[in-house]
Design an enzyme around this catalytic site. Sequence first.
Site, short mmCIF file in Angstrom:
data_model
loop_
_atom_site.label_atom_id
_atom_site.label_comp_id
_atom_site.label_asym_id
_atom_site.label_seq_id
_atom_site.Cartn_x
_atom_site.Cartn_y
_atom_site.Cartn_z
N ASP A 161 0.84 -1.21 0.00
CA ASP A 161 0.00 0.00 0.00
C ASP A 161 0.87 1.25 0.00
O ASP A 161 1.81 1.37 0.80
CB ASP A 161 -0.90 0.03 1.23
CG ASP A 161 -1.90 -1.11 1.24
OD1 ASP A 161 -2.21 -1.64 0.15
OD2 ASP A 161 -2.37 -1.48 2.33
N ASP A 190 -0.41 -3.45 -4.56
CA ASP A 190 -1.72 -3.60 -3.94
C ASP A 190 -2.45 -2.27 -4.03
O ASP A 190 -2.55 -1.67 -5.10
CB ASP A 190 -1.58 -4.09 -2.50
CG ASP A 190 -2.90 -4.64 -1.95
OD1 ASP A 190 -3.86 -4.80 -2.73
OD2 ASP A 190 -2.98 -4.90 -0.75
N ARG A 243 -11.70 -0.43 -7.33
CA ARG A 243 -11.55 0.11 -5.99
C ARG A 243 -11.24 1.61 -6.02
O ARG A 243 -10.15 2.05 -5.64
CB ARG A 243 -10.48 -0.63 -5.18
CG ARG A 243 -10.75 -2.11 -5.03
CD ARG A 243 -9.74 -2.76 -4.10
NE ARG A 243 -9.98 -4.20 -3.99
CZ ARG A 243 -9.30 -5.03 -3.22
NH1 ARG A 243 -8.31 -4.56 -2.47
NH2 ARG A 243 -9.59 -6.31 -3.18
#
Length: 510
Positions: A161, A190, A243
């Site tokens: 992240d 990610d 997302r």
Amino acid sequence: MRRAVAVRLSALLAAGALTAAGGVALSTTTASAATGGVTGYATQNGGTTGGAGGQTVRATTGTAIHQALCNRVSSSTPITIQVEGTINHGNTTKVSGSSCNTAADKIELKQISNVTIVGVGNGAVFDQLGIHIREAENIVIQNVTVRNVKKSGSPTSNGGDAIGMESGVRNVWVDHVTLEASGGESEGYDGLFDMKDDTQYVTLSYSVLRNSGRGGLIGSSESDRSNGYVTFHHNLYENIDSRAPLLRGGIAHMYNNHYKRLNESGINSRAGARAKVDNNYFEDSKDVLGTFYTDQAGYWQVSGNVFDNVTWSSRSGDHNPAGPNPTSNTSVSIPYGFTLDAANCVPSVVAQTAGANKGLKVSDGSCTPQSPDPTDPGEPTDPGPTDPPAGTNLSLGAGADGSSKASGTSYGNVIDGDTGTYWSPSGSTGSVSVKWGSATTVSKVDVRLASGSGTVGAYRVVNHDTGAVLASGSGAGVIGFAPTSLKKITFEITSASGTPRIAEFETYAS
């Protein structure tokens, strides 16, 4: 036909800079926050101020960031860390202390509060190194770039992240940042902006998220519904597969964002989540709003959005897009004031304001970028002289030593109260120290230069007893830091123009 991420990235690079869209219209106005200040849900729950009112230090390495956290009196002592240069694995090590809990493979903001990290000067780039916020509150991250953080391959950091928050995090404002990857999960990346395990009261504003398989999530699983109260506004999501964000439970407010090339899905509201989606501009994208990849529905309230070349799939099984004509299926009450730019000018205003190194420009609510208020606590400031010291100069009557000195100078000249005498290093850099026979509390020094002196470039003020850096910056003058009990304090000159002449190295308790 779905194209590979690598192909999409090549196309993006070839496309060059984002072209500002035309068209300006009147905005819908409610009460507005001050220009450039914290906005959205980060204003709630007592507000988000970061390190305002505390010490300001400058850091050019990840280790120096960790040292600044660890040098505080406590884990809640306010601090602003101004960052310049490239922060990477090679210059980021674990630092230990009672006011910090750091790690070598990430910037670790763990079990702490009241911290601002802001990029200054020529900019701050966190290269393959993520920022991890855990069990923390009142954090501001501003004007930095975080890129190519991996969860697999080498090197890895922060679970892949760019910015990740988890475990009881409260009140975080991330503003004018650029978060980017170079592909999706198969390339080792990610999420760009993830929140999980009880993270609340967060605002992401005026930022760029691009070239990633996953923009970010709120909630790590269908059962992780303790997160929410998150605002996303005036951000650019570009070349993101999905997302943007994924929302499980909780409430999120998305307004005045520009979503461009969402390749598979966009705002994914599921597991009982509620999203308020106002005056955004969706462009060249697919299935930009709905409930995807689950049979646990989420909800949305929509108003004023523009859908420009957006395609919608048919509803089937666990794939339930809100379009082709999205309508509201819930109502969301927003507790803070905000100003909406008209959706048709969002591409233009976001292009001029979003991301790092844009001068912290913001929208005034009428589609016109503005510079931040000069008094805005979020605006980076030069860590120059603080207020004049008060009380007794503790250096008088103390001892002194240091590194090699120039001919005709003396260490003792910096503690004699006479600005006509001085110490100089044998070259352009070196160090001089003040020392006492017993522990003495110092919170401020005044480094005074003699006439004819060269200028001090970069410096560090060091607790000689422990090696901890109390302050760093450039120039001479008054330097403040958290009160520290020590027997010896050192002023290190790490760069200079000419040969500095230190007339007095004064030390004060307050």
